[in-house]
Design a protein around this motif. Structure first.
Motif, PDB file in Angstrom:
ATOM      1  N   ASP A 128       0.257   0.093  -4.276  1.00 26.24           N
ATOM      2  CA  ASP A 128      -1.274   0.243  -4.666  1.00 26.24           C
ATOM      3  C   ASP A 128      -1.650   1.470  -4.065  1.00 26.24           C
ATOM      4  N   ALA A 129      -2.004   2.561  -4.713  1.00 23.63           N
ATOM      5  CA  ALA A 129      -2.377   3.932  -4.117  1.00 23.63           C
ATOM      6  C   ALA A 129      -3.830   3.677  -3.759  1.00 23.63           C
TER       7      ALA A 129
ATOM      8  N   THR B 129       7.187   4.758   0.150  1.00 23.56           N
ATOM      9  CA  THR B 129       6.242   4.560  -0.994  1.00 23.56           C
ATOM     10  C   THR B 129       5.284   5.788  -0.825  1.00 23.56           C
TER      11      THR B 129
ATOM     12  N   GLN C 148      -7.908   6.813  -6.185  1.00 23.93           N
ATOM     13  CA  GLN C 148      -7.374   8.211  -6.185  1.00 23.93           C
ATOM     14  C   GLN C 148      -8.316   8.849  -6.976  1.00 23.93           C
TER      15      GLN C 148
ATOM     16  N   LYS D 192       0.864  -1.089   0.012  1.00 24.45           N
ATOM     17  CA  LYS D 192       0.078  -0.064   0.089  1.00 24.45           C
ATOM     18  C   LYS D 192       0.803   1.136   0.079  1.00 24.45           C
ATOM     19  N   SER D 193       0.490   2.107  -0.842  1.00 18.16           N
ATOM     20  CA  SER D 193       1.086   3.567  -0.716  1.00 18.16           C
ATOM     21  C   SER D 193       1.184   4.051   0.808  1.00 18.16           C
TER      22      SER D 193
ATOM     23  N   ARG E 227       3.667   7.291  -3.915  1.00 21.37           N
ATOM     24  CA  ARG E 227       4.306   6.518  -5.187  1.00 21.37           C
ATOM     25  C   ARG E 227       2.928   5.742  -5.688  1.00 21.37           C
ATOM     26  N   ARG E 228       2.893   5.409  -6.975  1.00 23.54           N
ATOM     27  CA  ARG E 228       1.794   4.625  -7.353  1.00 23.54           C
ATOM     28  C   ARG E 228       2.244   3.639  -8.555  1.00 23.54           C
TER      29      ARG E 228
END
Length: 148
Positions: free
Chosen positions: A128-129, A96, A132, A42-43, A99-100
């Motif tokens: 994984d963001a 992270t 969004q 996860k982000s 980041r995505r």
């Protein structure tokens, strides 16, 4: 004339023996693994991994610099000098946040290894963001004038 030839022969032998001893006394960095796949995270999570390496040479291995390909990644070695036959670690931390998608970060270790003065390792995986918000602007250009 014969003494000069013998003298040159003896000097040549000492020269080549000296060169072979200098060449033999070299450090050699060898990483157990050069790529670490961290899968999907996860982000916002921190990915931490330790790369193991060994000095397979017959002289002290001196780590002179460690650089990362991105400010989101930090790396530190367990020691600056590794004796012949000894092991060391390179601890890598990848933040992270922000980041995505697919990420690949390279860490370059500079040392006194004459055969490989810059050795590189990589960490890679997916960030994984989640869902969004997206803003779509149509047309592609938008003039909002002067803002005071």
């Amino acid at each position: 004339m014969g003494k000069i030839r013998v003298l040159y022969a003896v000097m040549g032998i000492f020269f080549f023996v000296g060169l072979s001893q200098v060449e033999a006394a070299n450090p050699r960095i060898s990483f157990q693994d050069k790529v670490y796949n961290f899968g999907t995270v996860k982000s916002g999570a921190e990915v931490i991994h330790e790369f193991s390496f060994r000095n397979e040479g017959d002289a002290d291995l001196v780590i002179t610099d460690v650089k990362t390909s991105c400010g989101c990644t930090a790396a530190v070695t367990s020691a600056k000098t590794i004796a012949p036959g000894e092991k060391g670690t390179l601890k890598v931390t990848f933040n992270t946040r922000g980041r995505r998608g697919h990420q690949t970060k390279t860490i370059t270790v500079s040392s006194n290894d004459p055969a490989q003065p810059q050795a590189a390792v990589r960490i890679a995986g997916e960030v994984d963001a989640g869902k969004q918000p997206r803003i779509t602007v149509t047309p592609m250009s938008l003039d909002i004038g002067v803002i005071q």
